[in-house]
Scaffold this motif. Structure first.
Motif, PDB file in Angstrom:
ATOM      1  N   GLN A  43     -18.156 -17.409 -25.981  1.00 26.44           N
ATOM      2  CA  GLN A  43     -18.672 -16.539 -24.913  1.00 26.44           C
ATOM      3  C   GLN A  43     -19.602 -17.293 -23.972  1.00 26.44           C
ATOM      4  N   SER A  44     -20.451 -18.161 -24.555  1.00 23.23           N
ATOM      5  CA  SER A  44     -21.389 -18.908 -23.706  1.00 23.23           C
ATOM      6  C   SER A  44     -20.640 -19.780 -22.725  1.00 23.23           C
ATOM      7  N   LYS A  45     -19.621 -20.450 -23.231  1.00 19.35           N
ATOM      8  CA  LYS A  45     -18.864 -21.345 -22.355  1.00 19.35           C
ATOM      9  C   LYS A  45     -18.158 -20.556 -21.266  1.00 19.35           C
ATOM     10  N   LYS A  46     -17.598 -19.435 -21.660  1.00 23.28           N
ATOM     11  CA  LYS A  46     -16.877 -18.593 -20.707  1.00 23.28           C
ATOM     12  C   LYS A  46     -17.829 -18.098 -19.612  1.00 23.28           C
ATOM     13  N   LEU A  47     -18.970 -17.661 -20.085  1.00 27.64           N
ATOM     14  CA  LEU A  47     -19.959 -17.119 -19.149  1.00 27.64           C
ATOM     15  C   LEU A  47     -20.435 -18.189 -18.176  1.00 27.64           C
ATOM     16  N   GLU A  48     -20.662 -19.380 -18.715  1.00 27.33           N
ATOM     17  CA  GLU A  48     -21.125 -20.472 -17.867  1.00 27.33           C
ATOM     18  C   GLU A  48     -20.087 -20.794 -16.791  1.00 27.33           C
ATOM     19  N   LYS A  49     -18.837 -20.844 -17.225  1.00 26.11           N
ATOM     20  CA  LYS A  49     -17.768 -21.153 -16.281  1.00 26.11           C
ATOM     21  C   LYS A  49     -17.677 -20.076 -15.212  1.00 26.11           C
ATOM     22  N   ARG A  50     -17.771 -18.831 -15.657  1.00 27.07           N
ATOM     23  CA  ARG A  50     -17.660 -17.719 -14.722  1.00 27.07           C
ATOM     24  C   ARG A  50     -18.817 -17.741 -13.723  1.00 27.07           C
ATOM     25  N   LYS A  51     -19.993 -18.055 -14.239  1.00 29.99           N
ATOM     26  CA  LYS A  51     -21.160 -18.101 -13.359  1.00 29.99           C
ATOM     27  C   LYS A  51     -21.014 -19.203 -12.330  1.00 29.99           C
ATOM     28  N   GLU A  52     -20.457 -20.319 -12.774  1.00 27.77           N
ATOM     29  CA  GLU A  52     -20.246 -21.436 -11.851  1.00 27.77           C
ATOM     30  C   GLU A  52     -19.248 -21.052 -10.766  1.00 27.77           C
ATOM     31  N   PRO A 163     -27.246 -25.818 -32.777  1.00 25.87           N
ATOM     32  CA  PRO A 163     -26.535 -24.952 -31.831  1.00 25.87           C
ATOM     33  C   PRO A 163     -26.104 -25.743 -30.608  1.00 25.87           C
ATOM     34  N   SER A 164     -24.949 -25.399 -30.061  1.00 31.71           N
ATOM     35  CA  SER A 164     -24.455 -26.159 -28.910  1.00 31.71           C
ATOM     36  C   SER A 164     -25.334 -25.893 -27.695  1.00 31.71           C
ATOM     37  N   ARG A 165     -25.254 -26.812 -26.733  1.00 35.28           N
ATOM     38  CA  ARG A 165     -26.123 -26.694 -25.558  1.00 35.28           C
ATOM     39  C   ARG A 165     -25.823 -25.445 -24.759  1.00 35.28           C
ATOM     40  N   ALA A 166     -24.542 -25.147 -24.616  1.00 33.32           N
ATOM     41  CA  ALA A 166     -24.165 -23.971 -23.826  1.00 33.32           C
ATOM     42  C   ALA A 166     -24.755 -22.715 -24.462  1.00 33.32           C
ATOM     43  N   ALA A 167     -24.668 -22.642 -25.806  1.00 34.31           N
ATOM     44  CA  ALA A 167     -25.170 -21.458 -26.496  1.00 34.31           C
ATOM     45  C   ALA A 167     -26.676 -21.345 -26.357  1.00 34.31           C
TER      46      ALA A 167
ATOM     47  N   ASN B  28     -18.628 -46.494 -15.138  1.00 27.34           N
ATOM     48  CA  ASN B  28     -17.887 -45.464 -14.381  1.00 27.34           C
ATOM     49  C   ASN B  28     -16.792 -44.778 -15.184  1.00 27.34           C
ATOM     50  N   ALA B  29     -17.085 -44.467 -16.440  1.00 26.75           N
ATOM     51  CA  ALA B  29     -16.078 -43.804 -17.272  1.00 26.75           C
ATOM     52  C   ALA B  29     -15.921 -42.351 -16.856  1.00 26.75           C
ATOM     53  N   GLU B  30     -14.801 -41.774 -17.233  1.00 27.47           N
ATOM     54  CA  GLU B  30     -14.543 -40.357 -16.929  1.00 27.47           C
ATOM     55  C   GLU B  30     -15.145 -39.502 -18.042  1.00 27.47           C
ATOM     56  N   TRP B  31     -15.801 -38.422 -17.667  1.00 27.82           N
ATOM     57  CA  TRP B  31     -16.396 -37.526 -18.662  1.00 27.82           C
ATOM     58  C   TRP B  31     -15.916 -36.102 -18.423  1.00 27.82           C
ATOM     59  N   PRO B  32     -14.743 -35.766 -18.944  1.00 25.10           N
ATOM     60  CA  PRO B  32     -14.249 -34.404 -18.727  1.00 25.10           C
ATOM     61  C   PRO B  32     -15.098 -33.367 -19.465  1.00 25.10           C
ATOM     62  N   ASP B  33     -15.630 -33.742 -20.619  1.00 33.39           N
ATOM     63  CA  ASP B  33     -16.460 -32.811 -21.374  1.00 33.39           C
ATOM     64  C   ASP B  33     -17.933 -33.185 -21.200  1.00 33.39           C
ATOM     65  N   LYS B  34     -18.674 -32.259 -20.580  1.00 33.03           N
ATOM     66  CA  LYS B  34     -20.092 -32.527 -20.333  1.00 33.03           C
ATOM     67  C   LYS B  34     -20.860 -32.772 -21.613  1.00 33.03           C
ATOM     68  N   GLU B  35     -20.509 -32.000 -22.636  1.00 29.89           N
ATOM     69  CA  GLU B  35     -21.217 -32.105 -23.917  1.00 29.89           C
ATOM     70  C   GLU B  35     -21.174 -33.524 -24.467  1.00 29.89           C
ATOM     71  N   GLU B  36     -20.010 -34.161 -24.323  1.00 32.91           N
ATOM     72  CA  GLU B  36     -19.853 -35.516 -24.856  1.00 32.91           C
ATOM     73  C   GLU B  36     -20.821 -36.467 -24.172  1.00 32.91           C
ATOM     74  N   PHE B  37     -20.914 -36.349 -22.852  1.00 34.19           N
ATOM     75  CA  PHE B  37     -21.804 -37.246 -22.119  1.00 34.19           C
ATOM     76  C   PHE B  37     -23.261 -37.008 -22.511  1.00 34.19           C
ATOM     77  N   LEU B  38     -23.619 -35.725 -22.656  1.00 34.95           N
ATOM     78  CA  LEU B  38     -24.995 -35.425 -23.047  1.00 34.95           C
ATOM     79  C   LEU B  38     -25.272 -35.921 -24.467  1.00 34.95           C
ATOM     80  N   ASP B  39     -24.246 -35.886 -25.328  1.00 41.41           N
ATOM     81  CA  ASP B  39     -24.404 -36.431 -26.679  1.00 41.41           C
ATOM     82  C   ASP B  39     -24.682 -37.928 -26.632  1.00 41.41           C
ATOM     83  N   VAL B  40     -23.949 -38.613 -25.755  1.00 42.12           N
ATOM     84  CA  VAL B  40     -24.165 -40.052 -25.617  1.00 42.12           C
ATOM     85  C   VAL B  40     -25.604 -40.319 -25.197  1.00 42.12           C
ATOM     86  N   ILE B  41     -26.062 -39.539 -24.190  1.00 43.94           N
ATOM     87  CA  ILE B  41     -27.444 -39.689 -23.719  1.00 43.94           C
ATOM     88  C   ILE B  41     -28.409 -39.429 -24.879  1.00 43.94           C
TER      89      ILE B  41
END
Lengths: 183, 128
Positions: A43-52, A163-167, B28-41
């Motif tokens: 839900q968090s991810k969905k909401l974030e995407k929708r908000k964006e 907990p994940s960042r989005a959550a 200049n790598a591609e980061w499709p998943d934001k979480e992954e990049f933040l994990d690296v940081i």
């Protein structure tokens, strides 16, 4: 002195694993928790995407939808915290007892030497139960809290229990609050 | 973590061309998943914290200067990594502040622990 400080690091590694292990037994492995966690994350991810996507649009329908989803997420987050809370209390009690035991073992002992002069509101913690007024002497509790802060969170992240960042971003203060530090 | 989310994790990882850590070292790598990049940081920060703690303890650096230098070096390394090495659009992550905040407190605590322990072991007889 060095032996004492290394011992404290070792103690906090052990207590961190013990704490996570107990929480796993009491919370993480339960079906209710896993279901809720997956749900909240989705839900968090969905909401974030929708908000964006509709961030600036003033469309009433979208706004209403987002609000409704936020409400649902809030409820799920609350349930998740409740599931966690019970075991947190139990573990909190156990660790308070453990901590007071360690406190009495290290009572009045300088376990480390600080390489800096702590500011006044930290001195109460870093110089707790220590004789003399050399404030670069470090007490057990200060080093233990620092160790716990770094080790526990890293272990949580390593094991995938954090907990994940989005959550935590969407969930607000209740869910984002870090777990009890066993003070 | 549930088996469901684990399998979806591995799915996204196998979809990427390289593993996260390999990409982290490529410019200049591609980061499709934001979480992954933040994990690296996040993990980079932890490593920097411990390495700086070891260095400051060995030197030894003392007092407020040590703390200040840690904050500056830590922020500067991450800033250079994000903006020059990876060329990531920081707005995607909610601004530079969000990236700077990522894992800072944990890294600071790790830094303090290593600094204090190294200092205690090597120089505790000398007066501050």
């Amino acid at each position: 002195m060095w032996g004492d400080s290394l011992l404290i690091v070792f103690i906090s590694i052990c207590t961190a694993f013990l704490g996570e292990g107990l929480t796993w037994i009491l919370v993480y492995r339960t079906e209710k928790y896993q279901k809720l966690k997956v749900e909240v994350e989705r839900q968090s991810k969905k909401l974030e995407k929708r908000k964006e996507a509709h961030g600036d649009s003033l469309d009433k329908q979208h706004k209403k939808k987002i609000e409704r989803e936020e409400e649902r997420l809030k409820n799920n987050n609350r349930d998740l915290s409740l599931v966690k809370m019970k075991s947190m209390f139990a573990i909190g009690f156990a660790f308070t007892a453990l901590l007071s035991m360690f406190n009495s073992i290290f009572d009045g002992r300088v376990v480390a030497k600080l390489p800096f002069y702590p500011i006044s509101w930290i001195q109460g913690l870093s110089h707790r139960n220590l004789p003399g007024d050399n404030y670069t002497d470090c007490s057990f509790i200060f080093l233990y809290i620092l160790c716990t802060m770094s080790i526990r969170q890293n272990i949580q992240k390593l094991l995938g229990f954090a907990p994940s960042r989005a959550a935590s971003k969407q969930g607000g203060a209740l869910f984002a609050a870090p777990p009890a530090q066993f003070k | 973590m549930s088996t469901k989310s684990k399998s979806s994790d591995s799915l996204t990882k196998s979809n990427g061309n390289d593993s996260i850590w390999k990409r982290a070292l490529l410019p200049n790598a591609e980061w499709p998943d934001k979480e992954e990049f933040l994990d690296v940081i996040y993990w980079m920060r932890q490593a920097i914290g411990i390495i700086l703690g070891l260095c400051w303890g060995l030197l030894p650096l003392k007092g407020f200067l040590g703390l200040l230098l840690f904050v500056i070096v830590n922020a500067a390394v991450i800033y250079v990594y994000v903006s020059s090495f990876q060329n990531v659009d920081e707005e995607e992550y909610g601004g530079m502040w969000e990236i700077t905040k990522e894992g800072f407190m944990t890294s600071f605590a790790g830094f303090l622990v290593t600094w204090i322990i190294m200092f205690t072991g090597l120089h505790s007889t000398s007066e501050l």
